[in-house]
Design a protein around this motif. Sequence first.
Motif, mmCIF file in Angstrom:
data_model
loop_
_atom_site.group_PDB
_atom_site.id
_atom_site.type_symbol
_atom_site.label_atom_id
_atom_site.label_comp_id
_atom_site.label_asym_id
_atom_site.label_seq_id
_atom_site.Cartn_x
_atom_site.Cartn_y
_atom_site.Cartn_z
ATOM 1 N N ALA A 272 0.839 -1.205 0.000
ATOM 2 C CA ALA A 272 0.000 0.000 0.000
ATOM 3 C C ALA A 272 0.873 1.254 0.000
ATOM 4 O O ALA A 272 1.996 1.238 0.493
ATOM 5 C CB ALA A 272 -0.885 -0.003 1.243
ATOM 6 N N THR A 273 0.338 2.320 -0.568
ATOM 7 C CA THR A 273 1.030 3.611 -0.565
ATOM 8 C C THR A 273 0.591 4.399 0.670
ATOM 9 O O THR A 273 -0.600 4.579 0.894
ATOM 10 C CB THR A 273 0.642 4.392 -1.844
ATOM 11 O OG1 THR A 273 1.005 3.601 -2.968
ATOM 12 C CG2 THR A 273 1.328 5.732 -1.916
ATOM 13 N N VAL A 274 1.571 4.840 1.448
ATOM 14 C CA VAL A 274 1.267 5.599 2.669
ATOM 15 C C VAL A 274 1.950 6.962 2.554
ATOM 16 O O VAL A 274 3.150 7.035 2.284
ATOM 17 C CB VAL A 274 1.798 4.852 3.923
ATOM 18 C CG1 VAL A 274 1.571 5.676 5.181
ATOM 19 C CG2 VAL A 274 1.143 3.484 4.054
ATOM 20 N N PHE A 275 1.206 8.037 2.718
ATOM 21 C CA PHE A 275 1.804 9.371 2.558
ATOM 22 C C PHE A 275 1.022 10.427 3.328
ATOM 23 O O PHE A 275 -0.071 10.164 3.832
ATOM 24 C CB PHE A 275 1.877 9.750 1.068
ATOM 25 C CG PHE A 275 0.534 10.103 0.493
ATOM 26 C CD1 PHE A 275 -0.393 9.128 0.184
ATOM 27 C CD2 PHE A 275 0.183 11.431 0.292
ATOM 28 C CE1 PHE A 275 -1.647 9.459 -0.311
ATOM 29 C CE2 PHE A 275 -1.062 11.774 -0.210
ATOM 30 C CZ PHE A 275 -1.982 10.784 -0.518
ATOM 31 N N VAL A 276 1.608 11.639 3.377
ATOM 32 C CA VAL A 276 0.978 12.758 4.089
ATOM 33 C C VAL A 276 0.318 13.682 3.055
ATOM 34 O O VAL A 276 0.945 14.083 2.071
ATOM 35 C CB VAL A 276 2.038 13.533 4.912
ATOM 36 C CG1 VAL A 276 1.388 14.671 5.687
ATOM 37 C CG2 VAL A 276 2.782 12.585 5.857
ATOM 38 N N GLN A 277 -0.925 14.025 3.311
ATOM 39 C CA GLN A 277 -1.745 14.806 2.370
ATOM 40 C C GLN A 277 -1.043 16.084 1.867
ATOM 41 O O GLN A 277 -1.015 16.358 0.664
ATOM 42 C CB GLN A 277 -3.039 15.181 3.093
ATOM 43 C CG GLN A 277 -4.077 15.902 2.282
ATOM 44 C CD GLN A 277 -5.246 16.316 3.190
ATOM 45 O OE1 GLN A 277 -5.064 16.584 4.382
ATOM 46 N NE2 GLN A 277 -6.436 16.351 2.622
ATOM 47 N N SER A 278 -0.454 16.875 2.783
ATOM 48 C CA SER A 278 0.108 18.161 2.354
ATOM 49 C C SER A 278 1.385 17.988 1.534
ATOM 50 O O SER A 278 1.893 18.958 0.969
ATOM 51 C CB SER A 278 0.381 19.056 3.569
ATOM 52 O OG SER A 278 1.337 18.439 4.395
ATOM 53 N N ASP A 279 1.912 16.773 1.432
ATOM 54 C CA ASP A 279 3.065 16.521 0.565
ATOM 55 C C ASP A 279 2.645 16.342 -0.890
ATOM 56 O O ASP A 279 3.490 16.145 -1.766
ATOM 57 C CB ASP A 279 3.845 15.269 1.043
ATOM 58 C CG ASP A 279 4.639 15.561 2.302
ATOM 59 O OD1 ASP A 279 4.986 16.738 2.517
ATOM 60 O OD2 ASP A 279 4.914 14.621 3.074
ATOM 61 N N VAL A 280 1.338 16.362 -1.143
ATOM 62 C CA VAL A 280 0.837 16.201 -2.515
ATOM 63 C C VAL A 280 -0.065 17.405 -2.834
ATOM 64 O O VAL A 280 -1.213 17.472 -2.396
ATOM 65 C CB VAL A 280 0.056 14.858 -2.664
ATOM 66 C CG1 VAL A 280 -0.505 14.719 -4.063
ATOM 67 C CG2 VAL A 280 0.952 13.688 -2.308
#
Length: 328
Positions: free
Chosen positions: A75-83
């Motif tokens: 799964a892809t895990v990331f922080v919203q404000s980085d996109v």
Amino acid sequence: MKRVFSGVQPTGNIHIGNYLGALRQFVELQNDNECIYCIVDMHSITVPQQPQELRQHILDVAALYLAIGVDPKKATVFVQSDVPGHAELSWVLTCSAYTGELSRMTQFKDKSKGRESAPAGLFTYPVLMAADILLYDTHVVPVGNDQKQHIELCRDLAIRINNKYGETFVVPEGRFLKEGARIMALDEPTRKMSKSAENPLSRISLLDDESKIKKAIMKSTTDSEGEVRFDIENKPGISNLMNIYSSFSSLSIEDIQKKYQGCGYGDFKKDLVQVTAEALRPIREQYEEIRHSQELIDVLKEGAEKANDISEKTMLRVKERFGLGFGK
Ligand code: AQP
């Protein structure tokens, strides 16, 4: 393969309601779907946050994702404000949303209750949530059933734009669990369990140890009847506890009712403490291992890159449909 998207706000105290309603599904879904799991930090600033604490809470939630079993290889895990695509698409959707439909959202009504004026971000929160989902051509959104109204709005916006501008978005479906779909506050079982509730005994956080779990469960509100019987209307407290018990064990609500026939609430609550503590112990242990690791940072960096790749493609399509930009 279906695309799955969901997110959790880094507002601290991730609780068993968040877990049983939403997070638990994340792990289940990652084997047969392309899953994207976000830490929605931009949503969290719709209410005041301490910057240093927010940073820590972002990493806390990321570590919790991995601790409950989300596998960054799947799964892809990331922080919203980085996109940046989330904010970009949110504006485009805001221009297709109506103030009337936004003012009907119960979460907005609850959070702005008693205020003469509320932050505009609280009002447009569901539009940002729709952007999160539509940005990734999402088919399935695993969330707690308190989010049903927001998912409906997201679908309405997607359909409205598809009809007006031509096929632009995948119209997503919410995925709501039957058991554990809505865990209620332990002190006031007619309200949902919430991270931001003032009374810490109203919730069980995923990282609570046995003594904290015991305190919250033993003090939880029930009724004077003393019969372990499921009846949401008339016995919301004990019904909520039975729901938690069933979600953390292999026992159905009926099994639990049979098992505790003739017993008082005390025995039932003591067992529930054990069942809950056992279920949360491995999560806490995993979390301790991961929380301050370089692996966690690497996962978030890599996740943001992957998410950006997908979101840039969607934004190109959106801009093209709306006639935005000079068309490079
Ligand atoms: N009580 C709940 N029972 C079942 N599911 C729940 N969820 C939240 N509360 C319950 C689900 O958890 C996911 C993440 O929630 P969120 O952090 O994005 O926002 P929320 O719904 O606003 O959660 P809280 O705990 O009430 O936080 P605060 O107090 O900060 O607003 C979502 O899928 C949600 O459905």
